[in-house]
Design a protein around this motif. Structure first.
Motif, PDB file in Angstrom:
ATOM      1  N   GLY A 170     -99.035  59.455  21.967  1.00 21.94           N
ATOM      2  CA  GLY A 170     -99.025  59.438  20.726  1.00 21.94           C
ATOM      3  C   GLY A 170     -98.214  60.856  20.306  1.00 21.94           C
ATOM      4  O   GLY A 170     -98.656  62.044  20.883  1.00 21.94           O
ATOM      5  N   PHE A 171     -97.177  60.909  19.381  1.00 26.38           N
ATOM      6  CA  PHE A 171     -96.427  62.212  19.276  1.00 26.38           C
ATOM      7  C   PHE A 171     -97.094  63.010  18.319  1.00 26.38           C
ATOM      8  O   PHE A 171     -98.064  62.920  17.579  1.00 26.38           O
ATOM      9  N   SER A 172     -96.294  64.241  18.371  1.00 25.07           N
ATOM     10  CA  SER A 172     -96.819  65.685  17.593  1.00 25.07           C
ATOM     11  C   SER A 172     -96.088  65.503  16.227  1.00 25.07           C
ATOM     12  O   SER A 172     -95.013  64.881  15.910  1.00 25.07           O
ATOM     13  N   GLY A 173     -96.321  66.499  15.542  1.00 27.38           N
ATOM     14  CA  GLY A 173     -95.699  66.705  14.267  1.00 27.38           C
ATOM     15  C   GLY A 173     -96.378  66.854  12.820  1.00 27.38           C
ATOM     16  O   GLY A 173     -96.157  66.842  11.817  1.00 27.38           O
ATOM     17  N   GLY A 174     -97.897  67.135  13.070  1.00 30.55           N
ATOM     18  CA  GLY A 174     -98.766  67.422  12.075  1.00 30.55           C
ATOM     19  C   GLY A 174     -98.963  66.383  11.012  1.00 30.55           C
ATOM     20  O   GLY A 174     -99.438  66.670   9.838  1.00 30.55           O
ATOM     21  N   PHE A 175     -98.788  65.225  11.430  1.00 30.29           N
ATOM     22  CA  PHE A 175     -98.793  63.897  10.514  1.00 30.29           C
ATOM     23  C   PHE A 175     -97.809  64.074   9.529  1.00 30.29           C
ATOM     24  O   PHE A 175     -97.746  63.233   8.337  1.00 30.29           O
ATOM     25  N   LEU A 176     -96.667  65.050   9.514  1.00 34.99           N
ATOM     26  CA  LEU A 176     -95.794  65.107   8.372  1.00 34.99           C
ATOM     27  C   LEU A 176     -94.429  64.636   9.110  1.00 34.99           C
ATOM     28  O   LEU A 176     -93.625  64.391   8.186  1.00 34.99           O
ATOM     29  N   LYS A 177     -94.015  64.987  10.221  1.00 38.39           N
ATOM     30  CA  LYS A 177     -92.954  64.526  10.773  1.00 38.39           C
ATOM     31  C   LYS A 177     -93.302  64.223  12.318  1.00 38.39           C
ATOM     32  O   LYS A 177     -94.371  64.057  12.591  1.00 38.39           O
ATOM     33  N   GLY A 178     -92.123  64.096  13.153  1.00 40.02           N
ATOM     34  CA  GLY A 178     -92.267  63.783  14.384  1.00 40.02           C
ATOM     35  C   GLY A 178     -92.152  62.200  14.466  1.00 40.02           C
ATOM     36  O   GLY A 178     -92.107  61.474  13.591  1.00 40.02           O
ATOM     37  N   SER A 179     -92.167  61.642  15.673  1.00 45.15           N
ATOM     38  CA  SER A 179     -91.753  60.293  15.736  1.00 45.15           C
ATOM     39  C   SER A 179     -92.146  59.870  17.330  1.00 45.15           C
ATOM     40  O   SER A 179     -92.113  60.872  18.179  1.00 45.15           O
ATOM     41  N   ARG A 180     -91.931  58.472  17.518  1.00 52.52           N
ATOM     42  CA  ARG A 180     -91.944  58.217  18.829  1.00 52.52           C
ATOM     43  C   ARG A 180     -90.786  58.397  19.721  1.00 52.52           C
ATOM     44  O   ARG A 180     -90.785  58.614  20.988  1.00 52.52           O
ATOM     45  N   HIS A 181     -89.751  58.964  19.194  1.00 54.75           N
ATOM     46  CA  HIS A 181     -88.618  59.233  19.679  1.00 54.75           C
ATOM     47  C   HIS A 181     -88.552  60.904  20.249  1.00 54.75           C
ATOM     48  O   HIS A 181     -87.679  61.438  20.722  1.00 54.75           O
ATOM     49  N   ASN A 182     -89.500  61.381  19.978  1.00 52.66           N
ATOM     50  CA  ASN A 182     -89.726  62.883  20.338  1.00 52.66           C
ATOM     51  C   ASN A 182     -89.542  63.017  22.019  1.00 52.66           C
ATOM     52  O   ASN A 182     -89.748  62.027  22.689  1.00 52.66           O
ATOM     53  N   ASP A 183     -88.790  64.142  22.321  1.00 52.26           N
ATOM     54  CA  ASP A 183     -88.418  64.305  23.716  1.00 52.26           C
ATOM     55  C   ASP A 183     -89.616  64.253  24.794  1.00 52.26           C
ATOM     56  O   ASP A 183     -89.454  63.528  25.720  1.00 52.26           O
ATOM     57  N   ASP A 184     -90.780  64.804  24.327  1.00 48.75           N
ATOM     58  CA  ASP A 184     -91.857  64.644  25.329  1.00 48.75           C
ATOM     59  C   ASP A 184     -92.549  63.368  25.354  1.00 48.75           C
ATOM     60  O   ASP A 184     -92.713  62.907  26.504  1.00 48.75           O
TER      61      ASP A 184
END
Length: 510
Positions: free
Chosen positions: A90-104
């Motif tokens: 599950g990705f990061s982003g503060g529930f405001l941004k980010g996606s499953r395509h995050n590098d990590d």
């Protein structure tokens, strides 16, 4: 016939070596990926405030649109194992941004699929509702409340449960063991992992989530009919709304957190507060959450086993990313460390614990694999021969002390090894032609073991009866080895020389 037997032995050895590494190291050179696999439909917030679009803030929560949730699924190429543990990231982003395509998230999925897991990075709904005062279409005041925060987290938890149920429903297609589906998350994804595990009862659902418009129960989204909780979780710099959710939950958790985290606090604090601009027109009233330190304390107080990796002096996403994306220099030195921490933790959840019994009749050894749920048993008899099967018999050519090694694997092809030194025949003294002059004294030994009859600087090895090396030493002129730190018991002294190998048993006493 001889060549065929040698070829079979080679295959067994190669397969055993491969299986021993699986899940702990990279064993596959290629990964197969299924992109954009829809696992559910859910209601996304759909009333974006134009001037706050960069923050994904919506004017209330009454307007929604049904949209699909996707995951990308990774699996080891040409893998023949049909029941593999799976990890959802599950990705990061503060529930405001980010996606499953995050590098990590992509890097984690690829890395762990190469170790033998099925992996997936998955969508969960992002965006936060707010009470917005508008004048001529321009927001003049924005208020984000506890209600908005609780509903945001709850939607993501629903989506994580839908993702797990989807994998269970399609386990045969993807080659997944449904009893071994794990959830690992970074930052907001860490919140999701923790609440997936600990928010598991109707009375634990935040009342705000069931107010108008209701978000429904925990399993409203996606395929029904399966438990949507992970079998174990990894939270990287995540937090809980309250440790009271933990109760007596025994499913394993690994908590990873920087002790100086100022985005999601290691102890207690308002998450994201340092990232929110200090404006009169903005009220940010999210309540405090409880980070790794508080969760660890709650688990200790409840006597619940768990693992932690807390790093002094480190802040948020300390392995070298910003909102899940690597900088120009890539990840830092903590990236590999975090991967190994996760790898070791998850492998412990399903690896077998090798056990065997044996009996000896003259020069014949009978071995019995007692490992729970073993599906493959391979043996090394210590005389350059191998065998396989849960029950084996082997005849030796001469008496001696032999190191017997069992490699036992379960249906996931996770393996463990166990070795023991076994006395075959009557090996009171197994020695080569140079050995008659070698003497050990005193035997039993208390603190010092003296060895006579060997050349200076001879290399000796002392092995316990489980096959573990206890002491390796090069003997000086005194020909004395300190055995004071050994536990009481029987040990094997082994001296290897060009002329041959000398092996003798001695006893350590207090």
């Amino acid at each position: 016939m001889k060549h065929s037997l040698l070829f079979i032995a080679f295959l067994l050895f190669t397969f055993s070596s491969f299986a021993q590494l699986r899940y702990t190291q990279t064993v596959f050179n290629k990964v197969d990926t299924i992109k954009d696999m829809e696992f559910a439909q859910s209601d996304w917030l759909n009333n974006m405030v134009s001037l706050l679009a960069d923050y994904n803030i919506h004017n209330g929560e009454s307007k929604t649109i049904e949209r699909p949730l996707y995951m990308d699924i990774y699996s080891p190429h040409d893998d023949t194992v049909s029941k593999r543990p799976a990890i959802l990231f599950g990705f990061s982003g503060g529930f405001l941004k980010g996606s499953r395509h995050n590098d990590d998230m992509i890097a984690f999925c690829d890395s762990f699929a190469r170790r033998g897991y099925v992996t997936a990075n998955f969508d969960y709904r992002i965006g936060m509702g707010a009470d917005v005062t508008m004048v001529f279409g321009i927001p003049i005041h924005v208020s984000i409340s506890e209600r908005n925060g609780a509903r945001t987290v709850y939607r993501a938890v629903q989506d994580s449960r839908a993702a797990i149920r989807f994998l269970k429903h399609n386990a045969n297609e993807f080659g997944i063991d449904t009893t071994k589906i794990y959830l690992a998350g970074s930052s907001a994804g860490g919140f999701v992992a923790l609440h997936n595990l600990y928010m598991d009862k109707p009375d634990e659902i935040p009342p705000f989530a069931l107010g108008s418009p209701t978000l429904g129960n925990l399993d409203t989204v996606g395929i029904q009919g399966y438990d949507g909780r992970a079998n174990a979780i990894v939270s990287m710099w995540g937090a809980l709304q309250t440790p009271d959710l933990i109760e007596n939950e025994q499913r394993p958790a690994l908590l990873i957190h920087g002790e100086e985290d100022d985005v999601v606090y290691f102890k207690k604090g308002v998450p994201l507060k340092t990232l929110i601009p200090d404006l009169d027109a903005l009220d940010f009233n999210i309540p405090e959450t409880y980070g790794g330190y508080c969760i660890d304390t709650a688990l200790i107080n409840r006597n619940i086993p768990h693992n932690t990796y807390f790093v002094p002096g480190k802040k948020h996403e300390f392995y070298g990313v910003k909102t899940g994306n690597f900088g120009d220099n890539g990840p830092n030195q903590y990236w590999d460390t975090v991967q190994w921490k996760i790898s070791d933790f998850l492998f412990e959840q399903f690896k077998p614990i090798a056990e065997f019994e044996y009996d000896v009749q003259e020069l014949t050894l009978n071995c019995f694999d007692n490992t729970a749920n073993s599906t493959l048993s391979e043996w090394d008899f210590g005389d350059e021969t191998i065998g396989n099967g849960s029950t084996v018999s082997h005849s030796f050519h001469s008496p001696g002390y032999y190191k017997i090694i069992l490699s036992s694997c379960n249906a996931n092809m996770a393996c463990d090894t166990l070795s023991q030194i076994v006395a075959i025949g009557n090996p009171t003294q197994v020695q080569t032609s140079f050995a008659p002059q070698i003497k050990l004294f005193p035997n039993p030994a208390i603190d010092q073991l003296h060895i006579s009859g060997i050349a200076e600087n001879s290399r000796i090895e002392i092995i316990d009866l489980l096959g573990r090396t206890a002491i390796v030493a090069n003997l000086s002129d005194s020909k004395t080895v300190d055995v004071s730190l050994l536990n009481t018991g029987i040990y094997i002294l082994k001296i290897e020389r060009e002329a041959g190998t000398y092996v003798q048993k001695f006893q350590k006493v207090n």
